[in-house]
Design a protein around this motif. Structure first.
Motif, PDB file in Angstrom:
ATOM      1  N   MET B  79      20.243  -7.130 -35.645  1.00 16.38           N
ATOM      2  CA  MET B  79      19.354  -6.177 -34.973  1.00 16.38           C
ATOM      3  C   MET B  79      18.171  -5.828 -35.865  1.00 16.38           C
ATOM      4  SD  MET B  79      21.927  -3.476 -33.174  1.00 16.38           S
ATOM      5  CE  MET B  79      22.642  -3.786 -31.557  1.00 16.38           C
ATOM      6  N   PHE B  97      18.222   0.151 -29.484  1.00 15.55           N
ATOM      7  CA  PHE B  97      19.292  -0.144 -30.451  1.00 15.55           C
ATOM      8  C   PHE B  97      19.878   1.134 -31.048  1.00 15.55           C
ATOM      9  CE2 PHE B  97      17.390  -4.550 -31.697  1.00 15.55           C
ATOM     10  CZ  PHE B  97      17.696  -5.002 -30.430  1.00 15.55           C
ATOM     11  N   ALA B  98      19.045   2.192 -31.144  1.00 14.91           N
ATOM     12  CA  ALA B  98      19.498   3.415 -31.809  1.00 14.91           C
ATOM     13  C   ALA B  98      20.229   4.365 -30.866  1.00 14.91           C
ATOM     14  CB  ALA B  98      18.314   4.133 -32.447  1.00 14.91           C
ATOM     15  N   ILE B 162      24.318   3.122 -36.460  1.00 14.76           N
ATOM     16  CA  ILE B 162      24.121   3.852 -37.718  1.00 14.76           C
ATOM     17  C   ILE B 162      23.811   2.875 -38.850  1.00 14.76           C
ATOM     18  CG2 ILE B 162      26.620   3.940 -38.197  1.00 14.76           C
ATOM     19  CD1 ILE B 162      24.368   6.780 -39.093  1.00 14.76           C
ATOM     20  N   MET B 164      22.510  -0.106 -38.405  1.00  9.43           N
ATOM     21  CA  MET B 164      21.205  -0.691 -38.097  1.00  9.43           C
ATOM     22  C   MET B 164      20.079   0.204 -38.621  1.00  9.43           C
ATOM     23  SD  MET B 164      18.448  -0.707 -35.750  1.00  9.43           S
ATOM     24  CE  MET B 164      18.987   0.492 -34.561  1.00  9.43           C
ATOM     25  N   VAL B 165      20.205   1.512 -38.367  1.00 10.27           N
ATOM     26  CA  VAL B 165      19.163   2.439 -38.806  1.00 10.27           C
ATOM     27  C   VAL B 165      19.012   2.403 -40.330  1.00 10.27           C
ATOM     28  CG1 VAL B 165      18.577   4.879 -38.998  1.00 10.27           C
ATOM     29  CG2 VAL B 165      19.330   3.957 -36.821  1.00 10.27           C
ATOM     30  N   ILE B 166      20.123   2.427 -41.034  1.00  7.29           N
ATOM     31  CA  ILE B 166      20.074   2.400 -42.497  1.00  7.29           C
ATOM     32  C   ILE B 166      19.437   1.095 -42.985  1.00  7.29           C
ATOM     33  CG2 ILE B 166      21.468   2.381 -44.597  1.00  7.29           C
ATOM     34  CD1 ILE B 166      23.488   4.145 -43.130  1.00  7.29           C
ATOM     35  N   VAL B 168      17.377  -0.968 -41.280  1.00  9.23           N
ATOM     36  CA  VAL B 168      15.953  -1.027 -40.933  1.00  9.23           C
ATOM     37  C   VAL B 168      15.147  -0.217 -41.956  1.00  9.23           C
ATOM     38  CG1 VAL B 168      14.206  -0.275 -39.283  1.00  9.23           C
ATOM     39  CG2 VAL B 168      16.221  -1.474 -38.476  1.00  9.23           C
TER      40      VAL B 168
END
Lengths: 281, 281
Positions: B79, B97-98, B162, B164-166, B168
């Motif tokens: 992602m 995605f988030a 979670i 994915m956010v970290i 990115v």
């Protein structure tokens, strides 16, 4: 032949084009993976109770509000919804009220004990915090905080506070100290400089972290189920009634939990990544 | 009021709060776990470990983490890579995605219940494709495997966001020059990913893995929504000891066990994925 000269360039262009298509296809597939399950829940929530339990199912909602109105009128739901909002609002206020000053202090000062404090905050992440509700149940009974919104909000604040500290820390770190110093030289006191220069700049980010704290509390299940009996939040209420409640009640309840979440994440989307960028460390 | 006292004053509320609602209840849990009626004893741990459900509980929890976390890591990397390469629709893809980040584990459980339930969408799909002629009972007490698969899918769906956010946020910190240099030397996209992205992403990978592994041991409401008591996990058993069996001391022992496993794995990953100080960017 001209083809000899062109082939490598054309091949690279083709590969690049294929790569682009692959990228877009992957992105779409991942979006479907995230959205489709939510869509299916919403279909159930917007169908009549009969259709929810019927088989085979339709993949489109009939826009019958039967399930939702049953859910809203179900004994205890309105109160649970209200409790969820109340607890989450209290959590938000407590987490930002305690967390933002700490975040500011971490970003602006160097002082003995700073490392220890950061360590304490980071430590909380390794702990299954909802479990702290177990011993607190007893303490709350002694102090009269049991089964109250404020009691649960205090536990949820333990969950949200570390995030509030780290996020506001990264926010304040992103605002140049020079702005503050300029205000001091122009005759502002430290407080005035903070209120007039820093706060307006940080406010949107602080609002985003407040929403984040709200979401943490809104979604929490374990502590809510342990600490409340009469004043259940929506998650605790749904958990408690999982065994006996009919399917359409569960799905309508699920939708009631999901829809605000969609809005919360939309509200903080701009800050989500900036917040985590430094909160990582 | 300025100078030395100010940072401490700003930190005071958060510190006091964490002492009262984090350190103190933690000490209480630890105390309750090793005592019964005021006397020191290890009986609580013996009772917990002696329960017939205990080995199954441990196995389910560890197996779930072992299967879910690697898949999530792969998906989160995919992602994050897709998002970092997208030119149009980047922010829309990021938001989508988030989304699961804001969705509670209970709601995620209910979402996947809409799919896996006997009158759910999976059965409808299978029967319309002619794969089955009668709805299959996926979540009955004899179908432990499908319950496990449903829980694993719901967990993967919910908690990949979670990571994915970290990731990115971490990828955003990698200087573009490295990729340009790699491209000049003829590195393929895959080589760039393996040789440039992965090593430089190490601090974020470490955070993401630790956070996810810890959360994986706290799996609770997803299981409650999908499996009921048919797939016992540690957190659910702790809840049972506290509520159904009304034994605070054994519940405390169980809580300490989850804590010990969490800390054990945190230390393990801190060591295995150790980030050299000078490599931080």
């Amino acid at each position: 032949m001209s083809a000899v000269a062109e082939t490598p360039v054309a091949a690279v262009a083709d590969a690049r084009k294929a790569g682009d298509w692959l990228l877009i296809a992957t992105a779409l597939l991942l979006c479907v993976w995230v959205l489709l399950p939510i869509y299916l829940l919403i279909v159930n929530a917007l169908s009549s109770p009969d259709q929810v339990t019927a088989f085979p199912k339709r993949f489109f909602p009939s826009f019958d509000l039967g399930s939702l109105s049953f859910f809203i009128n179900f004994a205890g739901v309105a109160r649970a919804l209200w409790n969820s909002v109340l607890v989450a609002t209290l959590t938000m206020i407590l987490a930002i009220g305690f967390g933002a000053p700490a975040g500011y202090a971490l970003s602006r000062f160097d002082f003995p004990g700073k490392g220890t404090f950061r360590f304490l905050v980071l430590m909380t992440r390794a702990f299954p915090l909802p479990l702290l509700a177990l011993p607190l149940a007893v303490m709350f009974i002694r102090t009269g905080l049991d089964d109250t919104a404020i009691g649960l909000a205090l536990v949820h604040t333990t969950l949200a506070l570390p995030f509030a500290v780290l996020i506001t820390f990264s926010l304040f770190s992103g605002i140049p100290v020079e702005l503050e110093e300029a205000a001091w030289t122009l005759g502002c006191t430290r407080w005035q400089a903070f209120r007039k220069v820093i706060l307006p700049l940080a406010l949107p980010g602080i609002a985003a972290s407040a929403v984040f704290a709200f979401t943490i509390s809104w979604n929490e299940v374990f502590a809510a189920a342990v600490l409340t009996i009469e004043n259940r939040t929506l998650t605790a209420f749904l958990l408690q009634s999982l065994g006996e409640s009919p399917l359409y009640l569960k799905f309508a309840g699920g939708a009631a939990l999901v829809v605000p979440a969609l809005i919360f994440i939309f509200a903080v989307r701009k800050y989500l990544f900036a917040m985590w960028g430094i909160a990582n460390r | 009021m300025h100078g030395k006292a100010l940072p401490y004053l700003l930190l005071m509320p958060a510190t006091l709060f964490l002492c009262i609602f984090f350190l103190y209840p933690f000490a209480l849990v630890a105390f309750e776990a090793v005592t019964r009626d005021g006397a020191f004893t290890l009986d609580n741990f013996r009772t917990m470990a002696g329960s017939w459900k205990f080995p199954v509980t441990i196995r389910n929890t560890l197996l779930l983490a072992a299967i879910v976390v690697p898949i999530q890591l792969t998906m989160a990397l995919l992602m994050a890579s897709v998002v970092s390469r997208l030119e149009t629709g980047r922010s829309a893809a990021l938001y989508i995605f988030a989304i699961p980040l804001g969705i509670s584990d209970l709601a995620a459980g209910l979402i996947w219940l809409a799919i896996f339930d006997q009158s759910g969408f999976l059965n409808t799909l299978l029967s319309s494709l002619g794969v089955v002629d009668r709805p299959v009972m996926f979540l009955g007490y004899q179908s432990k495997l499908t319950i496990f698969i449903a829980v694993a899918l719901a967990e993967i769906w919910r908690a990949t966001a979670i990571m994915m956010v970290i990731l990115v946020a971490g990828m955003g910190l990698i200087p573009k020059e490295y990729y340009e240099a790699a491209e000049v030397f003829g590195a393929s996209p895959w080589q760039r990913f393996v040789r440039v992205t992965l090593p430089l992403l190490r601090p974020s990978l470490q955070t993401a893995i630790i956070l996810r592994v810890i959360l994986a041991f706290e799996v609770f409401a997803v299981v409650a929504a999908l499996g009921g008591t048919n797939l016992p996990v540690l957190m659910g058993e702790t809840y049972n000891w506290q509520f159904t069996l009304q034994d605070r001391n054994v519940a405390a022992a169980s809580a300490l066990l989850i804590l010990a496993i969490s800390i054990g794995f945190t230390l393990f990953f801190l060591r295995v994925l150790r980030v050299p100080k000078e490599a931080w960017i």
